[in-house]
Design an enzyme around this catalytic site. Structure first.
Site, PDB file in Angstrom:
ATOM      1  CG  ASP A   1      10.984  51.649  26.173  1.00 15.48           C
ATOM      2  OD1 ASP A   1       9.765  52.668  26.568  1.00 15.48           O
ATOM      3  OD2 ASP A   1      10.645  50.970  27.096  1.00 15.48           O
TER       4      ASP A   1
ATOM      5  CE  LYS B   1       6.539  55.559  34.963  1.00 21.30           C
ATOM      6  NZ  LYS B   1       6.195  54.205  33.914  1.00 21.30           N
TER       7      LYS B   1
ATOM      8  CD1 TRP C   1       9.666  48.389  32.730  1.00 17.19           C
ATOM      9  CD2 TRP C   1       9.496  47.911  30.861  1.00 17.19           C
ATOM     10  NE1 TRP C   1       8.000  48.580  32.759  1.00 17.19           N
ATOM     11  CE2 TRP C   1       7.901  48.404  31.170  1.00 17.19           C
ATOM     12  CE3 TRP C   1       8.486  48.036  29.242  1.00 17.19           C
ATOM     13  CZ2 TRP C   1       6.233  48.420  30.655  1.00 17.19           C
ATOM     14  CZ3 TRP C   1       7.858  47.930  29.019  1.00 17.19           C
ATOM     15  CH2 TRP C   1       6.660  48.363  29.326  1.00 17.19           C
TER      16      TRP C   1
END
Length: 413
Positions: free
Chosen positions: A216, A253, A132
């Site tokens: 993560d 999300k 990311w």
């Protein structure tokens, strides 16, 4: 008149948000944005989860809902639900685990970095290559003197996870006390995840090399539609006695609460006393940066996670989102195969989640933007959520065209 800021280094716009800006300004009728990491419905519109709509109505009708500050550590009911979700029911009760509400997953990663810089003082932090975009920036701001290193992850030759490369690099180059950042599921940006056997080996590696795993977790339930499947790796690591670790958890999300900034950081230590002290240190970080976390989104999540009926509805919403993404994955693959686009494309189907490293070059990504008004990062990362049954044919034919146009750079077969 010379500004006191004139000596600052030239700053560059964030790549992802720069593309979002360009796409918004593009008025071409075939414009397609495959960059933003947000869910879209079949019409290409933002989707408010039905369960979120229901809870918002509940909160609106509740006269006790107010705008008071939360405690520094955050919404207690939210943290209870978040712990149970990502840790499992038993580990959620472990007093050696400390949790704090954060400003989404970004804030969780940031607070973890600040904590580990001071508590662990690692020589290096290890990221997957690629990872990311924000991971490196977060750690640079936490301490620019910590070495940022990269373990192999994506093998461009076969577009698979480079497990052997990862293990070999960490074996040979890491040092005890280093932090290794791991993606819990639906790796961003590649969509490639280790198998369960590989995850077991990675856990053993962390124990043997005395590395600190920092997960993560941005896509639990959103990746596969199965909350347990998407948290399997974390729970396996938690099953290793004495292994301390961190989990940066996001609800952007899986609840569609992108702008509400809902997240949590969990640190598993070796005792309740250590956890208590870590919790105080985390509160000091929170207090110095934003005092208390945002309340509204966390209240929505807390309401769902602590109500069996609402939780079941949320699971249905997760399946709606994950299944549409899977259908678009299949649809893009089918169109490329129908067009006999040069190269192999089966890797699209072996990846998972909202992102895919589809295999186009930087030059081809630029052509897609300039000639076909299709916006994606030059790394070739595609947000499959931007695809619909209406535009997937156009996107596939455009990819086919640029692959053929750049024959000398064509994806190897």
């Amino acid at each position: 008149m010379t500004s006191i800021f004139s000596s600052l280094p030239i700053a560059h716009e964030d790549d992802a948000f720069g593309l979002i800006r360009l796409a918004k300004a593009d008025t071409h009728p075939s414009k397609t944005s495959l960059n933003a990491g947000v869910y879209r419905d079949e019409e290409g519109n933002p989707w408010v989860l039905p369960v979120v709509k229901e809870v918002k109505n509940i909160l609106h009708a509740d006269p006790t809902v107010n705008h008071e500050y939360l405690p520094i550590r955050g919404n207690a009911r939210f943290l209870t639900g978040a712990r149970k979700l990502v840790l499992g029911a038993a580990e959620a009760l472990n007093p050696a685990v400390v949790s704090i509400q954060t400003v989404a997953g970004t804030g969780a990663n940031h607070m973890a970095a600040i904590l580990l810089v001071h508590a662990l003082q690692p020589k290096s932090v290890w990221f997957s290559n690629p990872t990311w975009l924000n991971h490196a920036s977060i750690w640079e701001k936490a301490d620019k003197n910590i070495n940022q290193k990269w373990y192999p992850y994506y093998n461009p030759a076969d577009r698979r996870f480079d497990f052997r490369g990862m293990v070999k690099t960490l074996e040979e180059e890491s040092q005890p006390g280093d932090v290794v950042v791991l993606h819990a599921c639906a790796h961003n940006p590649t969509g490639l995840d280790p198998t369960r056997d590989q995850w077991k080996a990675i856990a053993d590696l962390c124990i043997r090399l005395k590395l600190f795993p920092l997960f993560d977790s941005a896509y639990q339930g959103f990746a596969s539609g199965d909350l347990e499947r998407d948290s399997w790796a974390i729970k396996h690591f938690l099953g290793e006695d004495g292994l301390e670790l961190g989990i940066a958890q996001s609800f952007s999300k899986n609840f569609g609460l992108y702008a509400e900034r809902v997240g949590a950081l969990h640190i598993r230590t070796t005792s309740a006393d250590v956890a208590s002290n870590v919790g105080i240190l985390l509160q000091q970080v929170s207090r110095s940066e934003f005092s208390t976390p945002p309340a509204y989104g966390a209240t929505i999540v807390a309401t769902v996670l602590n109500d069996d009926a609402l939780f079941a509805k949320w699971q249905l919403d997760l399946k709606t989102m994950s299944s549409r993404i899977a259908q678009m994955r299949q649809g893009l693959y089918d169109e490329l195969i129908r067009l006999k686009t040069p190269g192999k494309w089966d890797h699209i189907l072996t990846q998972i989640g909202m992102f895919s490293y589809i295999g186009v070059t930087a030059a081809q990504a630029i052509l897609l933007k300039e000639q076909y008004h299709i916006y994606l990062l030059t790394t070739g990362r595609v947000a499959l959520t931007g695809l619909t049954w209406e535009n997937v044919g156009y996107v596939a034919s455009s990819i086919d065209a640029v692959v053929r146009q750049t024959a000398t750079e064509a994806i190897p077969s």
